[in-house]
Design a protein around this motif. Structure first.
Motif, PDB file in Angstrom:
ATOM      1  N   PRO A  63       1.876  -9.682   2.358  1.00  0.00           N
ATOM      2  CA  PRO A  63       3.386  -9.683   1.593  1.00  0.00           C
ATOM      3  C   PRO A  63       3.953  -8.309   1.362  1.00  0.00           C
ATOM      4  O   PRO A  63       3.570  -7.321   1.275  1.00  0.00           O
ATOM      5  CB  PRO A  63       2.517 -10.384   0.219  1.00  0.00           C
ATOM      6  N   LEU A  64       5.373  -8.620   1.513  1.00  0.00           N
ATOM      7  CA  LEU A  64       6.142  -7.361   1.288  1.00  0.00           C
ATOM      8  C   LEU A  64       5.848  -6.725  -0.071  1.00  0.00           C
ATOM      9  O   LEU A  64       6.312  -5.520  -0.128  1.00  0.00           O
ATOM     10  CB  LEU A  64       7.877  -7.654   1.414  1.00  0.00           C
ATOM     11  N   ARG A  65       5.540  -7.179  -1.127  1.00  0.00           N
ATOM     12  CA  ARG A  65       5.385  -6.476  -2.334  1.00  0.00           C
ATOM     13  C   ARG A  65       4.337  -5.544  -2.395  1.00  0.00           C
ATOM     14  O   ARG A  65       4.354  -4.575  -3.096  1.00  0.00           O
ATOM     15  CB  ARG A  65       5.108  -7.593  -3.568  1.00  0.00           C
ATOM     16  N   ARG A  66       3.411  -5.454  -1.124  1.00  0.00           N
ATOM     17  CA  ARG A  66       2.384  -4.349  -1.215  1.00  0.00           C
ATOM     18  C   ARG A  66       2.944  -2.981  -0.677  1.00  0.00           C
ATOM     19  O   ARG A  66       2.215  -2.172  -0.745  1.00  0.00           O
ATOM     20  CB  ARG A  66       1.301  -5.174  -0.162  1.00  0.00           C
ATOM     21  N   ILE A  67       4.101  -3.325  -0.242  1.00  0.00           N
ATOM     22  CA  ILE A  67       4.881  -1.803   0.102  1.00  0.00           C
ATOM     23  C   ILE A  67       5.248  -1.153  -0.903  1.00  0.00           C
ATOM     24  O   ILE A  67       5.459   0.208  -0.898  1.00  0.00           O
ATOM     25  CB  ILE A  67       6.108  -2.246   1.113  1.00  0.00           C
ATOM     26  N   THR A  68       5.242  -1.719  -2.081  1.00  0.00           N
ATOM     27  CA  THR A  68       5.625  -0.712  -3.372  1.00  0.00           C
ATOM     28  C   THR A  68       4.897   0.272  -3.648  1.00  0.00           C
ATOM     29  O   THR A  68       3.644   0.312  -3.327  1.00  0.00           O
ATOM     30  CB  THR A  68       6.061  -1.542  -4.579  1.00  0.00           C
ATOM     31  N   ALA A  69       5.530   1.218  -4.020  1.00  0.00           N
ATOM     32  CA  ALA A  69       4.661   2.637  -4.382  1.00  0.00           C
ATOM     33  C   ALA A  69       3.503   2.324  -5.283  1.00  0.00           C
ATOM     34  O   ALA A  69       2.254   2.657  -5.132  1.00  0.00           O
ATOM     35  CB  ALA A  69       5.472   3.714  -5.220  1.00  0.00           C
ATOM     36  N   ILE A  70       3.628   1.341  -6.321  1.00  0.00           N
ATOM     37  CA  ILE A  70       2.387   1.086  -6.957  1.00  0.00           C
ATOM     38  C   ILE A  70       1.321   0.512  -6.409  1.00  0.00           C
ATOM     39  O   ILE A  70       0.172   0.859  -6.425  1.00  0.00           O
ATOM     40  CB  ILE A  70       2.689   0.393  -8.533  1.00  0.00           C
ATOM     41  N   GLU A  71       1.778  -0.764  -5.710  1.00  0.00           N
ATOM     42  CA  GLU A  71       0.572  -1.372  -4.829  1.00  0.00           C
ATOM     43  C   GLU A  71      -0.033  -0.457  -4.008  1.00  0.00           C
ATOM     44  O   GLU A  71      -1.179  -0.552  -3.307  1.00  0.00           O
ATOM     45  CB  GLU A  71       1.389  -2.225  -3.899  1.00  0.00           C
ATOM     46  N   GLN A  72       0.812   0.698  -3.328  1.00  0.00           N
ATOM     47  CA  GLN A  72       0.358   1.636  -2.173  1.00  0.00           C
ATOM     48  C   GLN A  72      -0.769   2.273  -2.901  1.00  0.00           C
ATOM     49  O   GLN A  72      -1.951   2.633  -2.030  1.00  0.00           O
ATOM     50  CB  GLN A  72       1.390   2.418  -1.437  1.00  0.00           C
ATOM     51  N   GLN A  73      -0.640   2.609  -3.960  1.00  0.00           N
ATOM     52  CA  GLN A  73      -1.604   3.608  -4.652  1.00  0.00           C
ATOM     53  C   GLN A  73      -2.923   2.720  -4.926  1.00  0.00           C
ATOM     54  O   GLN A  73      -4.185   3.363  -4.963  1.00  0.00           O
ATOM     55  CB  GLN A  73      -1.050   3.929  -6.086  1.00  0.00           C
ATOM     56  N   LYS A  74      -2.626   1.618  -5.450  1.00  0.00           N
ATOM     57  CA  LYS A  74      -3.740   0.386  -5.658  1.00  0.00           C
ATOM     58  C   LYS A  74      -4.673   0.481  -4.438  1.00  0.00           C
ATOM     59  O   LYS A  74      -5.857   0.451  -4.338  1.00  0.00           O
ATOM     60  CB  LYS A  74      -3.347  -0.828  -6.140  1.00  0.00           C
ATOM     61  N   ILE A  75      -3.765   0.314  -3.224  1.00  0.00           N
ATOM     62  CA  ILE A  75      -4.830   0.261  -1.881  1.00  0.00           C
ATOM     63  C   ILE A  75      -5.480   1.365  -1.686  1.00  0.00           C
ATOM     64  O   ILE A  75      -6.558   1.327  -1.117  1.00  0.00           O
ATOM     65  CB  ILE A  75      -3.630   0.080  -0.698  1.00  0.00           C
ATOM     66  N   ARG A  76      -4.709   2.724  -1.818  1.00  0.00           N
ATOM     67  CA  ARG A  76      -5.517   3.811  -1.623  1.00  0.00           C
ATOM     68  C   ARG A  76      -6.809   4.006  -2.430  1.00  0.00           C
ATOM     69  O   ARG A  76      -7.812   4.262  -1.998  1.00  0.00           O
ATOM     70  CB  ARG A  76      -4.784   5.210  -1.783  1.00  0.00           C
ATOM     71  N   GLU A  77      -6.774   3.753  -3.966  1.00  0.00           N
ATOM     72  CA  GLU A  77      -7.793   3.602  -4.672  1.00  0.00           C
ATOM     73  C   GLU A  77      -8.751   2.645  -4.307  1.00  0.00           C
ATOM     74  O   GLU A  77     -10.072   3.045  -4.390  1.00  0.00           O
ATOM     75  CB  GLU A  77      -7.377   3.420  -6.039  1.00  0.00           C
ATOM     76  N   GLU A  78      -8.490   1.562  -3.868  1.00  0.00           N
ATOM     77  CA  GLU A  78      -9.278   0.427  -3.400  1.00  0.00           C
ATOM     78  C   GLU A  78     -10.060   0.851  -2.116  1.00  0.00           C
ATOM     79  O   GLU A  78     -11.535   0.667  -2.043  1.00  0.00           O
ATOM     80  CB  GLU A  78      -8.705  -0.834  -3.090  1.00  0.00           C
ATOM     81  N   LEU A  79      -9.407   1.913  -1.260  1.00  0.00           N
ATOM     82  CA  LEU A  79      -9.990   2.226   0.004  1.00  0.00           C
ATOM     83  C   LEU A  79     -11.156   3.095  -0.531  1.00  0.00           C
ATOM     84  O   LEU A  79     -12.198   3.167  -0.102  1.00  0.00           O
ATOM     85  CB  LEU A  79      -9.007   2.710   0.833  1.00  0.00           C
ATOM     86  N   GLU A  80     -10.602   4.026  -1.495  1.00  0.00           N
ATOM     87  CA  GLU A  80     -11.588   5.190  -1.678  1.00  0.00           C
ATOM     88  C   GLU A  80     -12.834   4.469  -2.439  1.00  0.00           C
ATOM     89  O   GLU A  80     -14.179   5.026  -2.312  1.00  0.00           O
ATOM     90  CB  GLU A  80     -11.055   5.880  -2.900  1.00  0.00           C
TER      91      GLU A  80
END
Length: 135
Positions: A63-80
């Motif tokens: 979804p496009l909402r995953r492109i927001t800066a907050i969501e990007q940070q969440k994705i990076r944290e989840e990946l870590e």
């Protein structure tokens, strides 16, 4: 643990693709804008970003909402977090001593949580106190 490891590796793989693409959102948008269909967009994503088929598919269904800066940070944290989980599971599966130590700890914790007095009475205890009448 093998099942958990496989699932964590699969999810980590998808998130790695998302992180790669989110570093160059403009190029992602350009690919999506000029693609005639989703199959072409998927192929272009794979070529432009060196993604696997599953990664490209995950990006297209994102979804496009995953492109927001907050969501990007969440994705990076989840990946870590997933990468740490994968490392822990590989360590457990690769070293029998570590696995046994982990299982003992889990069993002790389980015993502490569930080692209270029985809350129900067994049926045979009740029968000892009552006379059974056969009809």
């Amino acid at each position: 643990f093998r099942y958990e490891l496989k699932k964590a590796e699969e999810k980590s793989h998808l998130l790695e693709g998302l992180v790669i693409v989110l570093q160059d959102i403009d190029r992602l948008i350009r690919i999506l804008r000029f693609a005639n269909n989703s199959a072409l967009a998927k192929t272009d994503l794979q070529t432009e970003f060196a993604l696997s088929e599953s990664q490209a598919e995950a990006i297209l269904s994102m979804p496009l909402r995953r492109i927001t800066a907050i969501e990007q940070q969440k994705i990076r944290e989840e990946l870590e977090t997933l990468q740490q989980q994968v490392a822990r599971l590989e360590r457990l599966l690769g070293d029998r001593r570590e696995l046994m130590k982990y299982l003992k700890k889990e069993l002790r914790d389980h015993k502490k949580r569930h080692s209270d007095q029985r809350r129900t009475r067994l049926a045979w205890e009740l029968l000892e106190n009552q006379q059974v009448i056969n009809v």
